[in-house]
Design a protein around this motif. Structure first.
Motif, PDB file in Angstrom:
ATOM      1  N   GLY A  68     -24.991  10.106  28.780  1.00 43.15           N
ATOM      2  CA  GLY A  68     -24.328  10.635  27.598  1.00 43.15           C
ATOM      3  C   GLY A  68     -23.347  11.758  27.868  1.00 43.15           C
ATOM      4  N   GLY A  69     -22.998  11.979  29.141  1.00 41.66           N
ATOM      5  CA  GLY A  69     -22.006  12.990  29.482  1.00 41.66           C
ATOM      6  C   GLY A  69     -20.633  12.375  29.641  1.00 41.66           C
ATOM      7  N   LEU A  70     -20.093  12.418  30.855  1.00 45.00           N
ATOM      8  CA  LEU A  70     -18.737  11.922  31.106  1.00 45.00           C
ATOM      9  C   LEU A  70     -18.579  10.441  30.779  1.00 45.00           C
ATOM     10  CD1 LEU A  70     -18.005  13.730  34.490  1.00 45.00           C
ATOM     11  CD2 LEU A  70     -16.948  14.217  32.272  1.00 45.00           C
ATOM     12  N   ALA A  71     -19.662   9.672  30.922  1.00 47.74           N
ATOM     13  CA  ALA A  71     -19.580   8.224  30.711  1.00 47.74           C
ATOM     14  C   ALA A  71     -20.148   7.796  29.365  1.00 47.74           C
ATOM     15  CB  ALA A  71     -20.310   7.491  31.839  1.00 47.74           C
ATOM     16  N   ALA A  72     -20.215   8.698  28.393  1.00 49.48           N
ATOM     17  CA  ALA A  72     -20.810   8.363  27.093  1.00 49.48           C
ATOM     18  C   ALA A  72     -20.100   7.196  26.422  1.00 49.48           C
ATOM     19  CB  ALA A  72     -20.788   9.588  26.187  1.00 49.48           C
ATOM     20  N   ALA A  73     -18.764   7.180  26.482  1.00 46.68           N
ATOM     21  CA  ALA A  73     -18.018   6.094  25.831  1.00 46.68           C
ATOM     22  C   ALA A  73     -18.238   4.775  26.552  1.00 46.68           C
ATOM     23  CB  ALA A  73     -16.535   6.442  25.783  1.00 46.68           C
ATOM     24  N   GLU A  74     -18.160   4.804  27.884  1.00 46.53           N
ATOM     25  CA  GLU A  74     -18.300   3.566  28.662  1.00 46.53           C
ATOM     26  C   GLU A  74     -19.698   2.964  28.544  1.00 46.53           C
ATOM     27  OE1 GLU A  74     -15.217   6.131  30.803  1.00 46.53           O
ATOM     28  OE2 GLU A  74     -17.066   6.395  29.651  1.00 46.53           O
ATOM     29  N   THR A  75     -20.719   3.818  28.405  1.00 46.72           N
ATOM     30  CA  THR A  75     -22.104   3.329  28.337  1.00 46.72           C
ATOM     31  C   THR A  75     -22.606   3.226  26.900  1.00 46.72           C
ATOM     32  OG1 THR A  75     -22.980   5.579  28.577  1.00 46.72           O
ATOM     33  CG2 THR A  75     -22.649   4.290  30.607  1.00 46.72           C
ATOM     34  N   LYS A  76     -21.716   3.538  25.954  1.00 48.08           N
ATOM     35  CA  LYS A  76     -22.057   3.475  24.521  1.00 48.08           C
ATOM     36  C   LYS A  76     -23.324   4.271  24.219  1.00 48.08           C
ATOM     37  CE  LYS A  76     -19.838  -1.047  23.846  1.00 48.08           C
ATOM     38  NZ  LYS A  76     -20.004  -2.441  23.383  1.00 48.08           N
ATOM     39  N   THR A  77     -23.364   5.466  24.789  1.00 44.54           N
ATOM     40  CA  THR A  77     -24.545   6.312  24.622  1.00 44.54           C
ATOM     41  C   THR A  77     -24.424   7.176  23.374  1.00 44.54           C
ATOM     42  OG1 THR A  77     -24.976   6.415  27.001  1.00 44.54           O
ATOM     43  CG2 THR A  77     -25.934   8.154  25.631  1.00 44.54           C
ATOM     44  N   VAL A  78     -25.430   7.077  22.531  1.00 40.01           N
ATOM     45  CA  VAL A  78     -25.614   8.024  21.432  1.00 40.01           C
ATOM     46  C   VAL A  78     -26.878   8.827  21.775  1.00 40.01           C
ATOM     47  CG1 VAL A  78     -25.900   8.354  18.954  1.00 40.01           C
ATOM     48  CG2 VAL A  78     -24.480   6.484  19.807  1.00 40.01           C
ATOM     49  N   THR A  79     -28.024   8.222  21.515  1.00 43.08           N
ATOM     50  CA  THR A  79     -29.270   8.805  22.003  1.00 43.08           C
ATOM     51  C   THR A  79     -29.600   8.258  23.382  1.00 43.08           C
ATOM     52  OG1 THR A  79     -30.107   9.044  19.756  1.00 43.08           O
ATOM     53  CG2 THR A  79     -31.729   9.135  21.532  1.00 43.08           C
ATOM     54  N   GLN A  80     -29.485   6.937  23.528  1.00 46.80           N
ATOM     55  CA  GLN A  80     -29.704   6.256  24.793  1.00 46.80           C
ATOM     56  C   GLN A  80     -28.540   5.307  25.050  1.00 46.80           C
ATOM     57  OE1 GLN A  80     -31.771   7.604  26.772  1.00 46.80           O
ATOM     58  NE2 GLN A  80     -33.679   6.414  26.798  1.00 46.80           N
ATOM     59  N   PRO A  81     -28.319   4.920  26.313  1.00 46.51           N
ATOM     60  CA  PRO A  81     -27.215   3.996  26.604  1.00 46.51           C
ATOM     61  C   PRO A  81     -27.513   2.590  26.122  1.00 46.51           C
ATOM     62  CG  PRO A  81     -28.531   4.343  28.561  1.00 46.51           C
ATOM     63  CD  PRO A  81     -29.055   5.304  27.526  1.00 46.51           C
ATOM     64  N   ASP A  82     -26.462   1.870  25.788  1.00 49.37           N
ATOM     65  CA  ASP A  82     -26.582   0.436  25.534  1.00 49.37           C
ATOM     66  C   ASP A  82     -26.790  -0.246  26.890  1.00 49.37           C
ATOM     67  OD1 ASP A  82     -25.806  -2.025  23.643  1.00 49.37           O
ATOM     68  OD2 ASP A  82     -24.789  -2.264  25.580  1.00 49.37           O
ATOM     69  N   GLU A  83     -27.834  -1.053  27.024  1.00 51.30           N
ATOM     70  CA  GLU A  83     -28.188  -1.608  28.327  1.00 51.30           C
ATOM     71  C   GLU A  83     -27.077  -2.463  28.920  1.00 51.30           C
ATOM     72  OE1 GLU A  83     -32.067  -3.162  29.141  1.00 51.30           O
ATOM     73  OE2 GLU A  83     -32.934  -2.130  27.413  1.00 51.30           O
ATOM     74  N   ILE A  84     -26.430  -3.266  28.087  1.00 52.86           N
ATOM     75  CA  ILE A  84     -25.363  -4.135  28.599  1.00 52.86           C
ATOM     76  C   ILE A  84     -24.172  -3.295  29.052  1.00 52.86           C
ATOM     77  CG2 ILE A  84     -23.700  -5.925  27.979  1.00 52.86           C
ATOM     78  CD1 ILE A  84     -25.825  -7.077  26.098  1.00 52.86           C
ATOM     79  N   ALA A  85     -23.801  -2.306  28.229  1.00 56.09           N
ATOM     80  CA  ALA A  85     -22.675  -1.438  28.583  1.00 56.09           C
ATOM     81  C   ALA A  85     -22.989  -0.624  29.834  1.00 56.09           C
ATOM     82  CB  ALA A  85     -22.348  -0.510  27.417  1.00 56.09           C
ATOM     83  N   LEU A  86     -24.218  -0.150  29.952  1.00 54.81           N
ATOM     84  CA  LEU A  86     -24.623   0.615  31.129  1.00 54.81           C
ATOM     85  C   LEU A  86     -24.545  -0.238  32.380  1.00 54.81           C
ATOM     86  CD1 LEU A  86     -25.879   3.116  32.527  1.00 54.81           C
ATOM     87  CD2 LEU A  86     -28.131   2.184  31.907  1.00 54.81           C
TER      88      LEU A  86
END
Length: 290
Positions: free
Chosen positions: A253-271
């Motif tokens: 949820g830091g620098l890669a929040a947008a790429e991993t679609k992180t709000v509370t937790q990352p989206d598994e597919i995006a991660l």
């Protein structure tokens, strides 16, 4: 495949010490992240050691003062290792000569404070670019300016064959909602132009050696397999951990929040897509340190 965890406590009993990134992990460049502070306090109460390992170009005393301003309490950590201290040690050993041009804001002037831990340090003088034997880069003069504005000075330095000491290998950081360029971006451009850039922060070995020394000074001879590196930089915190043989917990949820679609937790597919793109596989991932 990385394992997504819900809290540090799920895995913390496997580790005697943490090497914890600051920006994007413990604070956001404006204020402390309460869940991260609470997690570190809980870990320390259980006997764990927390070394803050940061690519800040500041000496550790300056970082400690900044942490007070951000309201990160002292009981959340045991010691601090900074890229600035690692780079300062190299500078005072003369890796870029003794007449240096400071590429960076005046607020980083403490970088040039005397370093008393070395025997016979080189006497460092700050001089104009035309008189310099090397460059010390603590960051862009304006961290939000177009990087192309850096090029004329770097071309002049390249023409003189100067080495560039990078005090902070980070490319960008997020100060609240604002993304800013760091010294690592300047050093990267200089290297791409054909210049020689020297690095002393994450993911490079010198800062981990410094962090281990801070750990050992506390009386803790802890093996690398019992240390966990935590941070939001896939190319700094995670890569550094991998290179050093240290497990890592990636903060998505830091620098890669947008790429991993992180709000509370990352989206598994995006991660998964992000990690495949970066060719990285940290043992553990969490949205935010908690």
């Amino acid at each position: 495949m990385t394992r997504i965890i819900n809290s540090l406590s799920e895995i913390s009993s496997n580790y005697e010490a943490l090497f914890v990134d600051l920006w994007g992990c413990v604070h956001n460049g404006v204020e402390a992240i309460p869940s991260a502070v609470a997690a570190l306090q809980e870990y320390r109460k259980g006997g764990g050691i927390v070394i803050l390992v940061t690519n800040s170009p500041r000496p550790r005393a300056g970082v400690a003062k900044q942490l007070i301003h951000f309201k990160v309490p002292e009981d959340a950590y045991d010691a601090i290792a900074t890229s600035g201290d690692s780079a300062r040690s190299a500078m005072y050993r003369g890796v870029v000569g003794n007449n240096v041009w400071h590429y960076g804001p005046a607020t980083d002037s403490r970088f040039f404070d005397p370093l008393e831990i070395l025997e016979n340090p080189v006497e460092i003088k700050r001089v104009p670019l035309a008189e310099a034997t090397g460059i010390v880069c603590t960051g862009p003069f304006d961290p939000q300016a177009d990087p192309e504005t850096w090029r004329p000075d770097l071309e002049a330095a390249l023409a003189r064959g100067l080495k560039l000491l990078c005090a902070n290998p980070d490319i960008v950081v997020d100060r609240g909602e604002i993304r800013e360029w760091c010294a690592g971006a300047v050093a990267k451009m200089y290297a791409e132009m054909g210049g020689e850039s020297l690095y002393f922060g994450k993911p490079h070995a010198p800062i981990y050696d410094l962090a281990r020394r801070r750990l050992h000074k506390l009386g803790n001879a802890i093996q690398d397999g019992r240390i966990l590196a935590i941070g939001d930089g896939i190319l700094t915190d995670v890569k550094g951990g991998i290179d050093e043989g240290i497990d890592s917990l990636f903060i998505s949820g830091g620098l890669a929040a947008a790429e991993t679609k992180t709000v509370t937790q990352p989206d598994e597919i995006a991660l998964t897509s992000y990690l495949e793109k970066e060719k990285s596989n940290p043992p553990f991932t969490i949205g935010h340190l908690r």
